[in-house]
Design an enzyme around this catalytic site. Structure first.
Site, PDB file in Angstrom:
ATOM      1  CG  ASP A  11      -3.940   1.953  -2.691  1.00 14.80           C
ATOM      2  OD1 ASP A  11      -4.281   1.241  -3.642  1.00 14.80           O
ATOM      3  OD2 ASP A  11      -3.070   2.845  -2.761  1.00 14.80           O
ATOM      4  CD  GLN A  69       1.101   3.762  -7.890  1.00 12.39           C
ATOM      5  OE1 GLN A  69      -0.098   3.910  -7.725  1.00 12.39           O
ATOM      6  NE2 GLN A  69       1.615   2.599  -8.231  1.00 12.39           N
ATOM      7  CE  LYS A 120      -3.146   2.213  -9.279  1.00 15.89           C
ATOM      8  NZ  LYS A 120      -2.308   2.334  -8.074  1.00 15.89           N
TER       9      LYS A 120
HETATM   10  N1  GUN Z   1       2.415   0.374  -6.102  1.00 14.76           N
HETATM   11  C1  GUN Z   1       2.208  -0.849  -6.661  1.00 14.76           C
HETATM   12  N2  GUN Z   1       0.932  -1.244  -6.497  1.00 14.76           N
HETATM   13  C2  GUN Z   1       0.313  -0.256  -5.816  1.00 14.76           C
HETATM   14  C3  GUN Z   1      -1.026  -0.077  -5.352  1.00 14.76           C
HETATM   15  O1  GUN Z   1      -1.911  -0.925  -5.519  1.00 14.76           O
HETATM   16  N3  GUN Z   1      -1.261   1.087  -4.702  1.00 14.76           N
HETATM   17  C4  GUN Z   1      -0.321   2.031  -4.482  1.00 14.76           C
HETATM   18  N4  GUN Z   1      -0.657   3.129  -3.814  1.00 14.76           N
HETATM   19  N5  GUN Z   1       0.925   1.895  -4.893  1.00 14.76           N
HETATM   20  C5  GUN Z   1       1.235   0.760  -5.560  1.00 14.76           C
END
Ligand code: GUN
Length: 293
Positions: free
Chosen positions: A119, A96, A52
């Site tokens: 998100d 995350q 990311k």
């Molecule tokens: N863990 C797995 N996929 C995601 C996501 O898209 N966002 C976040 N914050 N955690 C994750």
């Protein structure tokens, strides 16, 4: 059969985002700024977050990574969330998941200001999505929608079968594809672990979305000729011959299903790369205050 190239599509969209960033900075404004909070040492989470941050750099966004030890208390983490909510230099942020077991994920998600929830996990954004109002869509459904649009795959009047009912993939994509929108207007069935005669449902699917989390679960005998297959699974399967000792497999037995499909997404290189792009698109929207003026 067309194999959908998520990697190429993601590159194209990143280029478009980078052009938008240039327009913003040429107007003398600061570029979009995403912050990511990573708690602990979960190997998959580290890879995702690194990806990311790298993608932010590629398109000219600012990014901030906040890393803390797994022993952090819930109060401390809520303090970080509060700071990010108030920081006007940051357009959006993510925490995350998964979080260490002593931290209540729901409490953390609810503490994120919906305006900065890129998100799309906060119930305010989910509720807005369910009502067809402007919102931040969660990354995977957003990536699937973008992919369908750009490959001209319509769901209108089609039988859409979604396997999986999670809050971040199965349920939102089912809602979106049944709404009066493009690509929507589908007749959607959600299947899950308690579904009886799963194969009876999947055999009817014109569009099949697999979000189960079990490697190679969907086999050729479960689909009809001409089906569009969207594989959301990212499963690690043992592969002693590889350097890492594992390889990635989707929820769909690609080799068996592909010859029957009209379109199919591979794993890796299908939906995965599109999810990061979704996060970038949401951050761009946050920077422009498009959703919450
Ligand atoms: N863990 C797995 N996929 C995601 C996501 O898209 N966002 C976040 N914050 N955690 C994750």
């Amino acid at each position: 059969m067309t194999e959908i190239n998520g990697t190429l599509l993601a590159q194209e969209i990143k280029k478009e985002i980078a052009e938008e960033v240039l327009k913003i900075t040429n107007e003398g404004k600061r570029p979009p700024h995403l912050a990511a909070v990573l708690i602990g040492e979960d190997p998959a989470s580290q890879v995702y977050v690194r990806n990311k941050v790298k993608s932010c750099e590629e398109v000219g966004f600012q990014s901030t990574l906040i890393r803390r030890d797994a022993a952090i208390s819930e109060e401390e983490l809520l303090g970080i969330v509060d700071d990010l909510n108030r920081n006007s230099e940051i357009d959006g942020f993510i925490v995350q998941l998964p979080l260490p077991r002593h931290i209540n994920e729901d409490r953390v998600t609810l503490a994120i200001k919906p305006e900065k929830d890129v998100d799309g996990f906060h119930p305010v954004n989910f509720g807005r999505m369910a009502q067809g109002l402007p919102c931040y869509l969660p990354a995977t459904p957003c990536g699937i929608i973008e992919m369908m649009k750009r490959y001209n795959i319509s769901a209108e009047g089609k039988e859409v079968v979604v396997i999986g009912r999670s809050n971040i993939v199965g349920t939102p994509i089912a809602l979106l594809l049944s709404q009066k929108s493009n690509p929507g207007n589908g007749t959607v069935t959600i299947c899950h672990s308690r579904t009886q005669n799963l194969r009876e449902h999947t055999l009817k699917a014109d569009i099949l979305i697999a979000a189960i989390g079990r490697a190679n679960f969907v086999t050729a005998d479960m689909v009809k000729e001409g089906v569009v297959v969207i594989d959301v699974g990212i499963n690690r399967v043992d592969a002693p011959e590889t350097k890492r000792g594992y390889k990635l497999a989707g929820d769909v037995d690609f080799a068996g299903v592909a010859p029957k499909a009209s379109f199919i997404t591979p794993v890796p290189g299908g939906v995965g790369p599109m999810t990061v792009v979704s996060l970038l698109l949401n951050t761009l929207k946050a920077n422009r205050k498009e959703i919450y003026p």
